[in-house]
Design an enzyme around this catalytic site. Structure first.
Site, PDB file in Angstrom:
ATOM      1  CB  CYS A 114      63.434  36.854  50.897  1.00 41.49           C
ATOM      2  SG  CYS A 114      64.701  37.510  51.886  1.00 41.49           S
ATOM      3  CG  HIS A 257      60.572  34.408  53.471  1.00 45.17           C
ATOM      4  ND1 HIS A 257      61.858  33.619  53.106  1.00 45.17           N
ATOM      5  CD2 HIS A 257      60.936  35.412  54.014  1.00 45.17           C
ATOM      6  CE1 HIS A 257      62.847  34.455  53.339  1.00 45.17           C
ATOM      7  NE2 HIS A 257      62.331  35.490  53.983  1.00 45.17           N
ATOM      8  CG  ASN A 287      65.671  35.361  55.983  1.00 47.40           C
ATOM      9  OD1 ASN A 287      65.798  34.592  55.080  1.00 47.40           O
ATOM     10  ND2 ASN A 287      65.118  36.504  56.087  1.00 47.40           N
TER      11      ASN A 287
HETATM   12  O1  UT7 Z   1      63.333  37.948  54.517  1.00 43.83           O
HETATM   13  C1  UT7 Z   1      62.794  39.266  54.946  1.00 43.83           C
HETATM   14  C2  UT7 Z   1      63.596  39.928  55.550  1.00 43.83           C
HETATM   15  N1  UT7 Z   1      63.613  40.063  57.371  1.00 43.83           N
HETATM   16  C3  UT7 Z   1      62.433  39.829  57.944  1.00 43.83           C
HETATM   17  O2  UT7 Z   1      61.418  39.387  57.443  1.00 43.83           O
HETATM   18  C4  UT7 Z   1      62.760  40.161  59.340  1.00 43.83           C
HETATM   19  C5  UT7 Z   1      61.548  40.866  59.913  1.00 43.83           C
HETATM   20  N2  UT7 Z   1      61.702  41.579  61.069  1.00 43.83           N
HETATM   21  C6  UT7 Z   1      61.706  40.830  62.133  1.00 43.83           C
HETATM   22  O3  UT7 Z   1      61.867  39.421  62.117  1.00 43.83           O
HETATM   23  C7  UT7 Z   1      61.872  41.324  63.693  1.00 43.83           C
HETATM   24  O4  UT7 Z   1      61.380  42.746  63.476  1.00 43.83           O
HETATM   25  C8  UT7 Z   1      63.267  41.369  64.372  1.00 43.83           C
HETATM   26  C9  UT7 Z   1      63.622  39.621  64.689  1.00 43.83           C
HETATM   27  C10 UT7 Z   1      64.233  41.983  63.320  1.00 43.83           C
HETATM   28  C11 UT7 Z   1      63.198  42.088  65.423  1.00 43.83           C
HETATM   29  O5  UT7 Z   1      62.196  41.839  66.544  1.00 43.83           O
HETATM   30  P1  UT7 Z   1      61.376  42.958  67.040  1.00 43.83           P
HETATM   31  O6  UT7 Z   1      60.560  42.196  68.036  1.00 43.83           O
HETATM   32  O7  UT7 Z   1      60.667  43.813  65.981  1.00 43.83           O
HETATM   33  O8  UT7 Z   1      62.387  43.778  67.954  1.00 43.83           O
HETATM   34  P2  UT7 Z   1      62.866  45.197  67.806  1.00 43.83           P
HETATM   35  O9  UT7 Z   1      63.407  45.386  66.373  1.00 43.83           O
HETATM   36  O10 UT7 Z   1      61.487  46.259  68.203  1.00 43.83           O
HETATM   37  O11 UT7 Z   1      63.769  45.511  68.895  1.00 43.83           O
HETATM   38  C12 UT7 Z   1      63.708  45.356  70.242  1.00 43.83           C
HETATM   39  C13 UT7 Z   1      64.765  45.623  71.193  1.00 43.83           C
HETATM   40  C14 UT7 Z   1      65.428  46.751  70.855  1.00 43.83           C
HETATM   41  O12 UT7 Z   1      65.967  47.099  72.246  1.00 43.83           O
HETATM   42  P3  UT7 Z   1      65.161  48.504  72.745  1.00 43.83           P
HETATM   43  O13 UT7 Z   1      65.463  49.617  71.757  1.00 43.83           O
HETATM   44  O14 UT7 Z   1      63.876  48.101  72.937  1.00 43.83           O
HETATM   45  O15 UT7 Z   1      66.065  48.638  74.046  1.00 43.83           O
HETATM   46  C15 UT7 Z   1      66.623  46.150  70.184  1.00 43.83           C
HETATM   47  O16 UT7 Z   1      68.033  47.089  70.257  1.00 43.83           O
HETATM   48  O17 UT7 Z   1      65.661  44.277  71.164  1.00 43.83           O
HETATM   49  C16 UT7 Z   1      66.761  44.846  70.634  1.00 43.83           C
HETATM   50  N3  UT7 Z   1      67.357  43.891  69.937  1.00 43.83           N
HETATM   51  C17 UT7 Z   1      68.347  42.979  70.434  1.00 43.83           C
HETATM   52  N4  UT7 Z   1      68.467  42.375  71.722  1.00 43.83           N
HETATM   53  C18 UT7 Z   1      69.321  41.439  71.711  1.00 43.83           C
HETATM   54  C19 UT7 Z   1      67.562  43.933  68.440  1.00 43.83           C
HETATM   55  N5  UT7 Z   1      68.353  42.619  68.295  1.00 43.83           N
HETATM   56  C20 UT7 Z   1      68.818  42.262  69.264  1.00 43.83           C
HETATM   57  C21 UT7 Z   1      69.679  41.053  69.399  1.00 43.83           C
HETATM   58  N6  UT7 Z   1      69.822  40.433  70.708  1.00 43.83           N
HETATM   59  N7  UT7 Z   1      69.984  40.221  68.495  1.00 43.83           N
END
Ligand code: UT7
Length: 331
Positions: A114, A257, A287
């Site tokens: 990225c 970014h 993204n």
């Molecule tokens: O360009 C550089 C690359 N990428 C990034 O910069 C992304 C960096 N990370 C992020 O933006 C965030 O960590 C995410 C958006 C990917 C995830 O957000 P989060 O608040 O860190 O969520 P999490 O991964 O801790 O997941 C929380 C919950 C989980 O469920 P449980 O285990 O708490 O029951 C996930 O399974 O949200 C669930 N989950 C979803 N639910 C509905 C994960 N993806 C989804 C989804 N829809 N698309």
């Protein structure tokens, strides 16, 4: 810090097709509410079948050339950031050169995930320092959706396709153009397993007839990437602003970014950028990896978010990890 390098023109291009959060609800177990509150993304543009990275890059490049009042014939170099080139070989930059109708120029692909646009910009500055009078196309173009696992709701809702481009020279800047005051790029390979697209690389070769597995697609430890993104972009912005004798108050527009609105807001809070001083495009493009900052910069110019005298701070973060920052001054 550096000599005088001028960005003469800015361009961008995104595919026509729009994929909304509602569309994604039909593909994976997700909701508009989850995507909006966790990421700020409402929709993203995705390539049509057969549409390639260089197809997007050529339009972004022509837009940047037109804004600069230049033609492709003027280009001496192409620096093309992408982790989704049309093919492993030939380089997408060679294909782009052909699509631009020119031959015999220097053309190279660069992969810094990225962060690729800032790395390509820095490489372009290096080429201009070595060969004064050169004119470089710096482009970043991604079809992230060719490496998207549509069964993985943790990643498939985040990404979109698009391209950005700038024309870089050492000519005296004209009104509406920008000079690059400084640029920093960094990497920390110890954290590479946190964000990967492995299969198809020499460490994870595919065999004839074998089905692709999850490791062919973007895999990510989201929360760890999130924490590192906030920390690294915050630190590198403080470093570049300080070493240029500036304060955050001197920055008129902050272009980070575009991965996640919460990351943008967290970095903004650390650096005290809020409201109109922060460029946000993640809601409409998702993204777009290396292209994200290049697209946001082009949109900032075309939307009149910068004016004569504006100081703009760019920052980026991606797989590797890689990250960086740049300061532009508009004339
Ligand atoms: O360009 C550089 C690359 N990428 C990034 O910069 C992304 C960096 N990370 C992020 O933006 C965030 O960590 C995410 C958006 C990917 C995830 O957000 P989060 O608040 O860190 O969520 P999490 O991964 O801790 O997941 C929380 C919950 C989980 O469920 P449980 O285990 O708490 O029951 C996930 O399974 O949200 C669930 N989950 C979803 N639910 C509905 C994960 N993806 C989804 C989804 N829809 N698309």
């Amino acid at each position: 810090m550096h000599g005088r390098f001028t960005i003469e023109g800015f361009g961008r291009h995104v595919p026509e097709r729009v994929l909304t959060n509602a569309d994604l609800e039909a593909i994976v177990d997700t909701s508009d509410d989850w995507i909006t509150t966790r990421t700020g993304i409402k929709e993203r543009h995705i390539a049509a079948p057969g549409e390639t990275s260089s197809d997007l890059a050529v339009v972004a490049a022509r837009n940047a050339l037109a804004q600069a009042g230049r033609t492709a014939q003027d280009l001496t170099h192409i620096f093309y950031a992408t982790f989704t080139p049309d093919a492993v070989c030939p380089p997408a930059s060679s294909i782009l050169q052909e699509k631009l109708g020119i031959q015999g120029r220097s053309a190279v692909d660069m992969n810094a995930a990225c962060s690729g646009f800032l790395y390509a910009l820095e490489a372009g500055m290096g080429a201009l320092a070595l060969r004064p009078g050169s004119t470089a196309l710096i482009t970043a173009s991604e079809i992230t959706t060719c490496r998207t696992n549509w069964a993985d709701r943790g990643t498939c809702v985040l990404f979109g396709d698009g391209a950005g481009a700038v024309i870089l020279s050492d000519k005296e800047p004209k009104p509406g153009q920008a000079v690059i005051k400084d640029i920093i790029t960094k990497s920390d390979g110890s954290l590479w397993p946190l964000l990967t697209v492995k299969a198809g690389g020499s460490g994870w070769p595919l065999k004839l007839g074998e089905q692709v597995k999850e490791d062919y697609f973007i895999e990510m430890n989201g929360p760890e990437v999130y924490k590192n993104a906030v920390r690294s972009m915050g630190q590198v912005c403080e470093e570049i602003v300080t070493r240029n004798g500036l304060a955050m108050d001197d920055v008129d527009l902050f272009i980070p970014h575009q991965a996640n609105l919460r990351i943008i807001e967290a970095v903004g809070k650390r650096l005290k950028f809020t409201g109109d001083r922060v460029m946000v495009t993640v809601d409409r493009y998702g993204n777009t990896s290396a292209a994200s900052v290049a697209i946001a910069l082009s949109d900032a110019v075309s939307e009149g978010r910068v004016k004569s005298g504006s100081t703009v701070l760019l920052t980026t973060f991606g797989g590797g990890f890689t990250w960086g920052a740049a300061i532009l001054k508009f004339i």
